[in-house]
Design an enzyme around this catalytic site. Structure first.
Site, PDB file in Angstrom:
ATOM      1  N   ASP A  46       0.854  -1.187   0.000  1.00  0.00           N
ATOM      2  CA  ASP A  46       0.000   0.000   0.000  1.00  0.00           C
ATOM      3  C   ASP A  46       0.893   1.241   0.000  1.00  0.00           C
ATOM      4  OD1 ASP A  46       0.942   0.227   2.577  1.00  0.00           O
ATOM      5  OD2 ASP A  46      -0.922  -0.391   3.521  1.00  0.00           O
TER       6      ASP A  46
ATOM      7  N   ASP B 189      -8.029  -7.218   1.140  1.00  0.00           N
ATOM      8  CA  ASP B 189      -7.044  -7.439   2.201  1.00  0.00           C
ATOM      9  C   ASP B 189      -7.668  -7.004   3.509  1.00  0.00           C
ATOM     10  OD1 ASP B 189      -5.521  -4.856   3.543  1.00  0.00           O
ATOM     11  OD2 ASP B 189      -6.489  -4.368   1.641  1.00  0.00           O
TER      12      ASP B 189
END
Length: 385
Positions: free
Chosen positions: A97, A275
């Site tokens: 990320d 996720d």
């Protein structure tokens, strides 16, 4: 593996069933079957699990966190040691990320402006600056296969004015992130950069964000700014509005989601990747996910229960250890409790994803969805969620 590393990033949509999609992402480190759940390896480890275990359960990809890795041990050090795949002994696909969410939620003394965010580390108090360009640079040093643009993720509820400001800033940051990604040669190495749709709970802003990002040459697109405190029905309504505005031929990733029910319902609305820390965090706190609901092993009702969590499960953590023993481990604070329950939880999540993929392939996703929800509803334990 050599041949795979010469191939560019790609996504193939193999089958649809309603809005549910089954596909295949190819990266330099392998194939990711979608819909996919990505275990979270925040600090280059999926907590309480060996990498080989994570792979054996069916995980094609894990997630690493840019914010945490830049602070400790640093992206530069990981690069010197051969990159994140080698560092954490995970030769398969890695998604990182951008670090933006953690900057907003963890860092101290934040200051946000057009250029980026300056903040004080929650680890040692040092000051850092995170810009769209620096986020991409860190992810390139880590060497991840799928990378994310820097965005501003605001908590919900939020005013329409603040939501629009953050959405438009995120679009400008998307352009800068993409430019830096191409300057650093990411596409030539078969890597991907995803844009992130923002817009809070404002339908018009969500559509504007998705449309604008779709005109930029990203390899995939994420839905951000959900699972940040809003009710589930709000999240699902935003997906119903957003996914039709996203490119059909690119993967769609719903960030930070979520519960098994969230995943099942989001697949029904066209999402390909997920996720969440939930299965691993729950495992460390005495909570097991099963096909018949959640089991809180802290509860005294399990102290004399000789049954396993699920005798039909292929996972040894679920079929070989009694609930009484697991309850004892949790109450005694033994590390084995976290190991076994995390193992069970990730096994359940990956089994759910395989069931979803098989149902889409067979054209029976709606039947699978209804049957799965019925199983959860019949549970004599707490409802799943």
């Amino acid at each position: 593996m050599t041949d795979q590393k010469q191939k560019p990033f790609s996504f193939r949509l193999l089958k649809t069933d309603g809005m549910a999609r089954r596909g295949e992402i190819r990266t330099p480190h392998g194939i990711v079957r979608t819909p996919a759940f990505m275990p979270v390896g925040t600090q280059a480890t999926v907590k309480a699990m060996y990498p080989d275990q994570v792979r054996a359960l069916g995980s094609d990809v894990v997630l690493g966190n840019t914010y945490h890795l830049m602070l400790r041990p640093s992206a530069e050090r990981i690069a010197r040691l051969g990159g994140l795949h080698k560092f954490m002994n995970w030769p398969h696909t890695i998604l990182t990320d951008s670090g933006g969410f953690q900057v907003m939620s963890l860092a101290q003394l934040r200051k946000l402006d057009e250029n980026g965010v300056t903040f004080q580390s929650h680890v040692d108090g040092r000051r850092y600056e995170m810009t769209p360009e620096r986020s991409v640079e860190i992810q390139q040093l880590l060497g991840s296969d799928i990378q994310m643009q820097l965005d501003e993720c605001i908590a919900l509820p939020a005013s329409p004015e603040d939501t629009e400001r953050a959405m438009r800033l995120s679009l400008r940051w998307a352009e800068r992130s993409r430019r830096k990604f191409e300057e650093m040669g990411g596409p030539g190495r078969g890597q991907a950069l995803y844009g992130i749709v923002q817009g809070g709970a404002e339908p018009d802003l969500r559509i504007q964000s998705a449309t604008a990002l779709g005109e930029m040459p990203f390899e995939g697109y994420s839905v951000g700014g959900l699972a940040v405190g809003e009710p589930q029905d709000v999240m699902l309504r935003m997906l119903e509005i957003t996914t039709p505005a996203m490119p059909v031929d690119k993967p769609r990733y719903l960030m930070g989601v979520g519960t098994p029910e969230d995943i099942l319902e989001s697949v029904a609305r066209g999402i390909d990747q997920f996720d969440c820390v939930m299965p691993t965090r729950a495992g460390r706190h005495g909570l097991a996910y099963t096909r018949f609901g959640k089991v809180n092993l802290k509860n005294a009702r399990h102290a004399d229960d000789p049954r396993p969590l699920d005798e039909a499960s292929a996972c040894e953590a679920a079929n070989r250890y009694s609930r009484a023993y697991l309850h004892h481990l949790v109450k005694a604070g033994e590390g084995l409790a976290a190991m076994l329950l995390t193992w069970n939880n990730l096994a359940y999540y990956q089994s759910l994803m395989q069931g979803i993929r098989d149902a889409i392939e067979a054209g029976t996703f709606e039947e699978f969805r209804a049957r799965t929800r019925e199983d959860w509803a019949r549970s004599d334990i707490a409802p799943i969620g």
